[in-house]
Design a protein around this motif. Structure first.
Motif, PDB file in Angstrom:
ATOM      1  N   LEU A 163       0.839  -1.199   0.000  1.00 50.56           N
ATOM      2  CA  LEU A 163       0.000   0.000   0.000  1.00 50.56           C
ATOM      3  C   LEU A 163       0.876   1.252   0.000  1.00 50.56           C
ATOM      4  CD1 LEU A 163      -2.708   1.450   0.183  1.00 50.56           C
ATOM      5  CD2 LEU A 163      -2.627   1.152   2.670  1.00 50.56           C
ATOM      6  N   GLY A 164       1.993   1.213   0.739  1.00 48.08           N
ATOM      7  CA  GLY A 164       2.922   2.336   0.713  1.00 48.08           C
ATOM      8  C   GLY A 164       3.478   2.573  -0.675  1.00 48.08           C
ATOM      9  N   GLY A 165       3.798   1.489  -1.391  1.00 45.90           N
ATOM     10  CA  GLY A 165       4.300   1.628  -2.748  1.00 45.90           C
ATOM     11  C   GLY A 165       3.268   2.218  -3.693  1.00 45.90           C
ATOM     12  N   ALA A 203      -4.913   9.038  -5.674  1.00 46.36           N
ATOM     13  CA  ALA A 203      -3.798   9.273  -4.757  1.00 46.36           C
ATOM     14  C   ALA A 203      -4.300   9.682  -3.384  1.00 46.36           C
ATOM     15  CB  ALA A 203      -2.881  10.355  -5.329  1.00 46.36           C
ATOM     16  N   ALA A 204      -5.347  10.507  -3.346  1.00 49.58           N
ATOM     17  CA  ALA A 204      -5.890  10.944  -2.059  1.00 49.58           C
ATOM     18  C   ALA A 204      -6.453   9.775  -1.265  1.00 49.58           C
ATOM     19  CB  ALA A 204      -6.977  12.003  -2.290  1.00 49.58           C
ATOM     20  N   VAL A 205      -7.157   8.881  -1.938  1.00 47.64           N
ATOM     21  CA  VAL A 205      -7.718   7.706  -1.260  1.00 47.64           C
ATOM     22  C   VAL A 205      -6.608   6.817  -0.717  1.00 47.64           C
ATOM     23  CG1 VAL A 205      -9.068   5.605  -1.573  1.00 47.64           C
ATOM     24  CG2 VAL A 205      -9.848   7.753  -2.598  1.00 47.64           C
ATOM     25  N   ALA A 206      -5.616   6.521  -1.567  1.00 47.89           N
ATOM     26  CA  ALA A 206      -4.511   5.656  -1.139  1.00 47.89           C
ATOM     27  C   ALA A 206      -3.721   6.295  -0.007  1.00 47.89           C
ATOM     28  CB  ALA A 206      -3.595   5.358  -2.322  1.00 47.89           C
ATOM     29  N   ALA A 207      -3.461   7.601  -0.121  1.00 43.10           N
ATOM     30  CA  ALA A 207      -2.667   8.284   0.896  1.00 43.10           C
ATOM     31  C   ALA A 207      -3.384   8.305   2.241  1.00 43.10           C
ATOM     32  CB  ALA A 207      -2.355   9.714   0.439  1.00 43.10           C
ATOM     33  N   VAL A 208      -4.672   8.579   2.230  1.00 43.02           N
ATOM     34  CA  VAL A 208      -5.425   8.594   3.490  1.00 43.02           C
ATOM     35  C   VAL A 208      -5.419   7.209   4.126  1.00 43.02           C
ATOM     36  CG1 VAL A 208      -7.735   8.824   4.478  1.00 43.02           C
ATOM     37  CG2 VAL A 208      -6.876  10.561   2.893  1.00 43.02           C
ATOM     38  N   ALA A 209      -5.626   6.166   3.322  1.00 39.11           N
ATOM     39  CA  ALA A 209      -5.615   4.804   3.859  1.00 39.11           C
ATOM     40  C   ALA A 209      -4.256   4.463   4.467  1.00 39.11           C
ATOM     41  CB  ALA A 209      -5.971   3.808   2.756  1.00 39.11           C
ATOM     42  N   PHE A 210      -3.185   4.799   3.759  1.00 43.42           N
ATOM     43  CA  PHE A 210      -1.843   4.482   4.248  1.00 43.42           C
ATOM     44  C   PHE A 210      -1.491   5.285   5.497  1.00 43.42           C
ATOM     45  CE2 PHE A 210       2.798   5.364   4.103  1.00 43.42           C
ATOM     46  CZ  PHE A 210       3.238   4.074   4.369  1.00 43.42           C
ATOM     47  N   ALA A 230      -1.087  17.428   5.633  1.00 42.93           N
ATOM     48  CA  ALA A 230      -0.702  16.905   4.324  1.00 42.93           C
ATOM     49  C   ALA A 230      -1.931  16.570   3.486  1.00 42.93           C
ATOM     50  CB  ALA A 230       0.174  15.667   4.505  1.00 42.93           C
ATOM     51  N   ALA A 231      -2.914  15.924   4.096  1.00 44.31           N
ATOM     52  CA  ALA A 231      -4.136  15.576   3.378  1.00 44.31           C
ATOM     53  C   ALA A 231      -4.884  16.830   2.930  1.00 44.31           C
ATOM     54  CB  ALA A 231      -5.033  14.713   4.265  1.00 44.31           C
ATOM     55  N   LEU A 232      -4.952  17.829   3.795  1.00 46.16           N
ATOM     56  CA  LEU A 232      -5.622  19.085   3.439  1.00 46.16           C
ATOM     57  C   LEU A 232      -4.892  19.791   2.297  1.00 46.16           C
ATOM     58  CD1 LEU A 232      -6.522  20.454   6.998  1.00 46.16           C
ATOM     59  CD2 LEU A 232      -8.074  19.409   5.329  1.00 46.16           C
ATOM     60  N   ALA A 233      -3.557  19.757   2.331  1.00 46.26           N
ATOM     61  CA  ALA A 233      -2.777  20.398   1.263  1.00 46.26           C
ATOM     62  C   ALA A 233      -3.021  19.719  -0.070  1.00 46.26           C
ATOM     63  CB  ALA A 233      -1.296  20.364   1.624  1.00 46.26           C
ATOM     64  N   VAL A 255       3.634  20.450  -0.726  1.00 47.76           N
ATOM     65  CA  VAL A 255       3.489  20.467   0.738  1.00 47.76           C
ATOM     66  C   VAL A 255       2.934  19.137   1.232  1.00 47.76           C
ATOM     67  CG1 VAL A 255       2.227  21.543   2.657  1.00 47.76           C
ATOM     68  CG2 VAL A 255       3.265  22.967   0.878  1.00 47.76           C
ATOM     69  N   ALA A 256       1.995  18.554   0.491  1.00 50.27           N
ATOM     70  CA  ALA A 256       1.409  17.278   0.906  1.00 50.27           C
ATOM     71  C   ALA A 256       2.473  16.193   1.005  1.00 50.27           C
ATOM     72  CB  ALA A 256       0.317  16.864  -0.084  1.00 50.27           C
ATOM     73  N   ILE A 257       3.325  16.075  -0.007  1.00 52.32           N
ATOM     74  CA  ILE A 257       4.365  15.049   0.013  1.00 52.32           C
ATOM     75  C   ILE A 257       5.383  15.339   1.112  1.00 52.32           C
ATOM     76  CG2 ILE A 257       6.286  14.056  -1.309  1.00 52.32           C
ATOM     77  CD1 ILE A 257       4.581  14.484  -3.830  1.00 52.32           C
ATOM     78  N   ALA A 258       5.780  16.607   1.241  1.00 52.74           N
ATOM     79  CA  ALA A 258       6.773  16.965   2.257  1.00 52.74           C
ATOM     80  C   ALA A 258       6.268  16.654   3.664  1.00 52.74           C
ATOM     81  CB  ALA A 258       7.122  18.451   2.138  1.00 52.74           C
ATOM     82  N   LEU A 259       5.023  17.016   3.957  1.00 59.03           N
ATOM     83  CA  LEU A 259       4.497  16.787   5.302  1.00 59.03           C
ATOM     84  C   LEU A 259       4.190  15.313   5.545  1.00 59.03           C
ATOM     85  CD1 LEU A 259       2.170  19.867   5.912  1.00 59.03           C
ATOM     86  CD2 LEU A 259       4.436  19.405   6.837  1.00 59.03           C
TER      87      LEU A 259
END
Length: 339
Positions: A163-165, A203-210, A230-233, A255-259
């Protein structure tokens, strides 16, 4: 503050810089067959990252060097346990770099097509495997009492790591599409903007889940704040796209990736590589660190040279800040028939 903590934070900043900058490089490379309709448009896409891609990779070299010098036990265990995925990443980066340099050496389409494939694959492999590697570092791996990795390659292919990948892959695709929309004009810009919205939703769905999974397993209050912002950004960046505000959109994905990376390091601290073995011992900022004298020398060097490097890279981005389009690309010479 202990110098071990300072260098853990500095290494986190280096990885933040690498993922935010090299991330859109990977995205542009993967999108080469999707956004470009002909060779001229492919040249436009490659030229958006041409002046900066090799400078962006310097962040990886410095992060690796800093880890080797500041936390040698972490470096040794990481590179022995993650040898195969890190080797695949290294080979992919080498082939990708060769493709940027050699693609234009011959005019025939078959030659360019093979190097284009090298760019695509050389961007896809690191984008996926970096997420797998970092997820495993957070989740923990089998490290024995001698601080040695005792797992195998398939130990790393667990659901959380996969999931991280997927998360880094989709985030870099989104980041790259937004960057293309920011740096180009004409049809490519409009295609990139539309694609960024579609890929960004996934990407937003995967990122929130991870990130939620990470927070539940190892998170802290500080990492929770970083993940939420990060999610808000990311959402704010995607919302800026329909109105053509690509600069704000790029800032949002940046900013999302950095945070997100910052939150991962906050969730990891004070470990640098936790163990999953009951009888094992986790690597921490204390037991994996170099000598205090080494860290002092490194700190002096970092204070002197870091501002110079940042200033130079900032100047590079400023010089190449303008948009490019198809009409900026000179006509390529025709292929000479082979007798």
């Amino acid at each position: 503050m202990e110098l071990t903590t300072v260098w853990f934070a500095l290494i986190a900043v280096l990885w933040m810089g690498y993922f935010t900058l090299e991330g859109f490089d990977f995205g542009v490379g993967m999108l080469l067959p999707v956004l470009a309709r002909d060779d001229t448009e492919r040249r436009v896409l490659i030229n958006t990252i041409g002046p900066v891609w090799d400078g962006n990779e310097v962040w990886l070299l410095v992060a690796g060097g800093a880890t080797f010098a500041a936390f040698p036990e972490w470096y040794a265990t990481l590179f022995s346990g993650f040898y195969l995925p890190l080797l695949l990443i290294l080979v992919a980066l080498i082939v990708r770099g060769l493709a940027f340099e050699y693609r234009a050496k011959r005019p025939d389409a078959a030659w360019k097509g093979r190097w284009d494939l090298a760019i695509i694959v050389g961007s896809f492999v690191p984008a996926l495997l970096w997420g797998v590697a970092f997820a495993n570092i957070l989740r923990g791996v089998p490290i024995d009492a001698d601080l040695e990795y005792v797992g195998g390659f398939f130990t790393l292919l667990n659901p959380y790591a996969l999931l991280g990948g997927v998360t880094t892959l989709l985030l870099f695709l989104t980041h790259g599409a937004v960057f293309v929309s920011l740096k180009t004009d004409g049809d490519i810009r409009h295609r990139a903007r539309a694609l960024a919205l579609k890929v960004g939703a996934g990407a937003a769905v995967a990122a929130v889940a991870f990130l939620v999974w990470t927070q539940v397993e190892t998170g802290t209050a500080a990492s929770a704040v970083a993940f939420v912002v990060a999610a808000l950004a990311l959402v704010a960046g995607l919302l800026a796209l329909p109105s053509g505000r690509e600069g704000w959109a790029f800032l949002g994905t940046f900013v999302a990736i950095a945070l997100a990376v910052a939150g991962l390091f906050l969730a990891l601290f004070p470990d640098v590589m936790p163990t999953t073995l009951a009888a094992g011992e986790s690597l921490t900022t204390t037991n994996a660190a170099a000598t205090p004298y080494t860290l002092k020398i490194m700190t002096v060097v970092a204070v002197v040279f870091t501002p110079l490097v940042l200033a130079y890279q900032g100047w590079t981005y400023w010089v190449f800040r303008k948009r490019i389009a198809v009409h900026h690309i000179p006509v390529a010479p025709a292929a000479t028939p082979v007798p």
